[in-house]
Each structure stands twice: as C-alpha cells, then as structure tokens.
Design an enzyme around this catalytic site. Structure first.
Site, mmCIF file in Angstrom:
data_model
loop_
_atom_site.group_PDB
_atom_site.id
_atom_site.type_symbol
_atom_site.label_atom_id
_atom_site.label_comp_id
_atom_site.label_asym_id
_atom_site.label_seq_id
_atom_site.Cartn_x
_atom_site.Cartn_y
_atom_site.Cartn_z
ATOM 1 N N SER A 64 -9.643 2.187 3.043
ATOM 2 C CA SER A 64 -8.755 2.873 2.137
ATOM 3 C C SER A 64 -7.782 1.955 1.388
ATOM 4 O O SER A 64 -7.217 2.381 0.381
ATOM 5 C CB SER A 64 -7.950 3.916 2.902
ATOM 6 O OG SER A 64 -7.066 3.306 3.817
ATOM 7 N N LYS A 118 0.842 -1.198 0.000
ATOM 8 C CA LYS A 118 0.000 0.000 0.000
ATOM 9 C C LYS A 118 0.876 1.247 0.000
ATOM 10 O O LYS A 118 1.889 1.295 0.724
ATOM 11 C CB LYS A 118 -0.911 -0.012 1.236
ATOM 12 C CG LYS A 118 -1.898 1.142 1.299
ATOM 13 C CD LYS A 118 -2.782 1.036 2.541
ATOM 14 C CE LYS A 118 -3.824 2.134 2.620
ATOM 15 N NZ LYS A 118 -4.664 2.026 3.838
ATOM 16 N N SER A 177 -9.778 0.017 7.318
ATOM 17 C CA SER A 177 -9.182 0.148 5.981
ATOM 18 C C SER A 177 -8.542 -1.115 5.427
ATOM 19 O O SER A 177 -8.177 -1.141 4.253
ATOM 20 C CB SER A 177 -8.150 1.275 5.973
ATOM 21 O OG SER A 177 -8.793 2.525 5.881
#
Lengths: 98, 485
Positions: free
Chosen positions: B152, B77, B176
């Site tokens: 996210s 990420k 997330s």
C-alpha cells in the site's frame, strides 16, 4: 456460499449501508475468500496455542502517573462534522419515550 | 542533481554549507510540481510548511547543530498523523482530517530537524497491494506509468524512485513497504513488530502494523530507523531494543565471511515470473561470492500465510475502523436516526476493498464463526512463527523474492481480490511472525521493470539484515539505476 441475507446480517453488524449491487458482489467475493481460508480447517491445531501478539511482554505499566497537558477543547472539536462550540452534536441515541 | 541525493549525501553537502536546506527543499518542490501531476505520488504538497521547516533547519545548522536528518527533505505516507497537516489515509471518510498531534515516528523526525515535503498516496487505510484502492486515484510507477507502483505504500515508493524526496515513511502490515519498494526499485525496511512506535498511525491491524522507511539505499534505511525506533510510553507494544548502528555498516564492509544465508524452497514456486527467480538466484550467488554460506531450508507453512492473514488482518481492521462513525471527525452522512447515520456515513465514506475487509473481519469474529476462523488462524500463525524460529537456529538471514512478479498493469487485478492478495504471498509470513525484512533492488525483467530481493532476519535482527543488504549494495549497482531518464 454466503447468501445475500447473510451479507445483510454482517453489514448490519458492521454498520455498513450497502447497495443491492454491493450485496451481490460481496456475497460472491467473500465466499471465494472464505473458500480459500477453508484450507486452515484441514490442519490439526488442537494443541497449538493461538498467537494474538508476537511480543512476550505482558501487563505493561505506565512509567508513573504524571499530569501532562491534554488536547484543548478547540483542538478536540476542530475535525468534528457538527459542534455547538463546546460539544460534539449528534442525533439522540434514545427517543423521547426511551 | 540535488534531488537524487541520499539522506547521507544530502547531510554531507549541508554540513559543508555547499547547499542550504532551503535550496534543497526548493529543488524538491520544483520537481514535485513538474512530475506529481503525472505520478500522483503526493496527496498533499506542503510548500509553505516545508520551506518554514527548511529555514529553521538552516538556522539550527548555523548554531552548530548536527543531526543525521537536519535539513533533509522527506515525505510521509498519509496514514501517519502529522500535526496541522491533512492526513487522509487515502480515504474519502478522512478527506479533510487535520490531526492535532504527530505520530511518534513523525515527532522524532521533526525533532531531528527533517523537512516534511508533504503526504504520500496509499491504498485506503493501507489495505491493498497496488495503490489502486486510494480514494484519490492511483499512483503511477515511475518505471512505466501504465503500471502500478505496488502498495500500500505506493506513493512512498514512487516518490523515492522518482527523486521527489530523499526518503519516505511507509507502513508495512503484510508487505506494504517491501512490495512497493521492490516494484519501484528502491530500498524498503520492514521493522520487527514493536521496534517503532505505532502511536499516531491510523490503525489497520494492530498486531501486525509496523512503521518504517523507503530509501535510496541501505545506509539511509539505517539512519531512518535509528531516528524513529525505541520505546514510546504512548504505545505499550513498543520495545527498547538495541539501536541500529549505521556507521557499523561501513566498518563491516562487503565481507559476509562467517554468515549463513538460508534459501527457503517454498519461495520459489512454479507460478512466479522467470525473470524474478533468475535475478534472485543471481543475487544469492552474489551473497555467496561475498563469503556467505548458502543453505537450502524449508518454511513449510509459507502457503498458509495468505489465508491466515486474510482472517486476522480483516478481523482487527473491522474493530479498528469502527471508530469512523461520523461523530468526532471525518465525513458524516445524516440518516433518519443515529444507526442510519452510522451506516450511511460508513457506506459512503469507505471504498470497496475497505468494506470487503470490514465485512470479512466482522464475519470471522461473529458468533459461531469466531473459533472456526479467528482462533484457528491465530493458531496457524503460531506455526508460521515457529517455522521462522527453527530456521534461524540454522541460518543468520533468509534470502527470498519479495514479490512473485514485477509491477503489473493498472487495472489488471482489480476485479479479483484473491489474485491481488497473492501479490503479497512472499511478504505475509514475515508480518505474521513479527520479524524484520528488507527489500533491495536486485535486477530488472525483460521490460526493464525492477525486481526486489528480500532479506529476512529474526525479531529485532535489523542490524544483521542491514549489514548483509549493505554488503550487497556495495558490490552491485541496481539501487543506483533511475527511472524517467
């Protein structure tokens, strides 16, 4: 309801330049979120301690002061928007008379 | 197909020399090239670095080395710092930022010999539930490209679901990892606060941020956590807990005899999608069939998770994001004086949601409002934490939905922040309590979209949560279903 003047005050504290459209939108949206958060005001939390961290650890000590290599000057500077090769270059914080 | 391999299966083939890390890495890079233009899961594809890492891994294997991740292609990420590899946090303000160091979680995976394929899309600074807040465009859900992947860690979830990596790193501050895992039909483990070092994670809310992995199954989740966890001198809130043991998951098998699973009535609300409730109820019946005792419990402050989170997280974010001022790194927009430069840099560099949260947090911390909002929210956080502590006196794990709905259409919630925040209503309380939870696929809705089961454990109770989730996956096949077929 958060007024546009209040939004401008917060934006200055937060160092955010906002457009006029953004000021109007944020006054509406932030008001809605704060209204939602108002349900917290109805609770009796007088004797409840606040939780800043879920961990019970306090005063963590370093394992020992050992010298380790830090960033090189070149590595520290390589993401900077402006440098003179040795330092970060920024505008003056104080004017000449300051 | 090589790209559908789990971490564990990839290692098995690598160890037997049936495939090299270079071959495996090439297979992923080809698939990324074919599918990423459609999905936008990767923001940076690191072709050359990945192949160099793969060659190194192959050499290490030739010399007899063996680690659980040696030569396995994974992706990261884009809020986690990667040395020499662009790290944007999904923000224009860091569009060209190249870190000089690895996050500790990344460094530990690098040391194990994992191959880094690239960096994955996410909501800007991990603030969002749909990946629509990325400055670099939304990631599309591989199950239906007109829908969001969640957020996210939406790029991470989409990449794992679409076989664009063996496993992916994500972060979870309010849901997330779990929510995108649920919406993309993959496994996502949110670790207890402190279990994995936050060093090198671009900070959002420091008392809530956790680093973890999204994987193709529960066994891989254990492998990934084992590789990253443990005390780190660079993060004084990291904790040396009893390490997780992946092999013990197989040893336990699929029996849940002697375990009690709590079902909180507050997590089954009127507003939730009927298909979600049905699938989660069936999953709970499956846990019972495996030998678990089911017990209804109450977590009475569940509905307060959202207002508490949306005071505390923005407050911490407003402080953390003060560092983006156009001086040492990132975008600079020059103004008439230094203050104007700060303001114009931040006004131009941050997106709408990030500005909204900075404003909200600044307000909650400002003179006259600090006690009414911030301290009060921290006090209610204590109550939420106590609810879980009391529940875990009666049950071993808690079973609940991850998200009240399946993946929603792109654009459906972008105009209404509170509707978007409600997507996380079942994940926020766990984050505030700092405990652990896993999302595992447990069914599909009538449109064929994945549904997630959330299994929640006490602080540092990952092993037990993994055991229950692994037993569930031993006797179900939802995690084996693939999109894009």
């Amino acid at each position: 309801m958060l007024t546009v003047a209040e939004v401008e005050r917060i934006a200055l504290l937060a160092r955010l330049a906002l457009s006029d459209d953004e000021k109007v939108r944020y006054s509406r949206q932030l008001s809605a979120i704060l209204d939602y958060a108002a349900q917290l005001a109805e609770l009796d939390v007088e004797d409840i301690p606040p939780t800043a961290s879920v961990l019970s650890i306090h005063n963590v000590m370093r394992d020992g002061d050992k010298a380790v290599a830090g960033l090189s000057r070149a590595d520290a500077l390589h993401n900077a928007p402006e440098t003179d090769g040795a330092s970060f270059v920024v505008q003056a914080t104080f004017d000449d008379e300051g | 197909m090589l790209t559908s391999l789990t971490v564990r299966a990839a290692r098995w083939h690598l160890r037997r020399r049936e495939v090299s890390s270079v071959e495996l890495t090439r297979a992923f890079l080809e698939r990324i090239q074919a599918l990423n233009p459609r999905l936008n899961a990767y923001l940076t594809v690191a072709d050359e670095e990945a192949l160099a890492m793969a060659r190194q891994a192959d050499e290490r294997m030739m010399q007899g080395e063996d680690t659980p991740l040696l030569g396995v292609p994974i992706a990261i990420k884009d809020v986690l710092s990667t040395r020499g590899m662009r790290t944007t946090a999904g923000s224009k303000i860091l569009a060209d930022y190249v870190p000089s160091w690895d996050a500790t979680a990344v460094a530990r995976l690098r040391a194990q010999g994992a191959v880094f394929l690239g960096k994955l899309n996410c909501d800007e600074f991990a603030m969002g539930s749909s990946t629509e807040n990325s400055a670099f465009g939304v990631t599309r859900n591989p199950w239906d490209e007109s829908r969001v992947p969640g957020g996210s860690s939406g790029g991470s979830a989409a990449a794992v679901a679409a076989d664009l990596c063996c496993a992916a790193l994500g972060t979870d501050t309010g849901g997330s990892i779990r929510q995108p895992a649920a919406l993309c039909g993959v496994t996502g483990l949110k670790n207890s606060y402190g279990r994995v070092s936050r060093y090198g994670l671009i900070a959002f809310a420091s008392s809530l941020d956790t680093v973890g992995a999204l994987t193709k199954d529960v066994y891989d989740a254990a492998i990934m956590l084992r590789a990253m966890e443990g005390r780190d001198p660079c993060d004084s809130t990291s904790v040396a807990a009893e390490p997780v043991d992946a092999e013990a998951l197989d040893a336990r098998g699929a029996s849940l005899d002697g375990l009690t699973v709590g079902v909180p009535r507050e997590y089954f609300t009127d507003g939730m999608q009927p298909d979600v409730e049905r699938s989660v109820r069936i999953a709970i019946a499956q846990l019972q069939a495996l030998g678990a005792r089911i017990r209804e419990i109450s977590l009475p402050r569940t509905h307060l998770g959202l207002p508490v989170y949306y005071i505390i997280a923005p407050a911490e974010a407003s402080a953390n994001l003060a560092r983006f001022d156009g001086v040492k790194y990132g975008l600079r927009v020059q103004g008439g004086d230094l203050i104007a430069t700060y303001m114009q840099t931040r006004g131009a560099g941050f997106g709408a949601e990030v500005k909204r949260r900075i404003m909200l947090g600044t307000y909650a911390l400002s003179a006259g409002y600090y006690d009414a909002y911030y301290i009060r929210a921290q006090k209610v956080r204590t109550l939420i934490k106590r609810d879980f502590e009391q529940a875990f006196e009666q049950v071993d794990v808690i079973a609940a939905p991850v998200s009240p709905t399946t993946a929603f259409p792109i654009g459906a919630k972008t105009d209404d922040p509170i509707q978007m925040y409600l997507a996380d209503v079942f994940t926020l309380p766990v984050s505030l309590a700092g405990i652990c939870a896993i999302s595992v696929p447990c069914g599909f809705d009538s449109d064929g979209l994945p549904i997630g089961l959330q299994l929640i454990g006490p602080a540092f109770g990952e092993q037990r949560v993994l055991e229950v989730a692994h037993a569930y996956q031993q006797t179900t096949d939802f995690h084996l279903k693939k999109p894009l077929s």
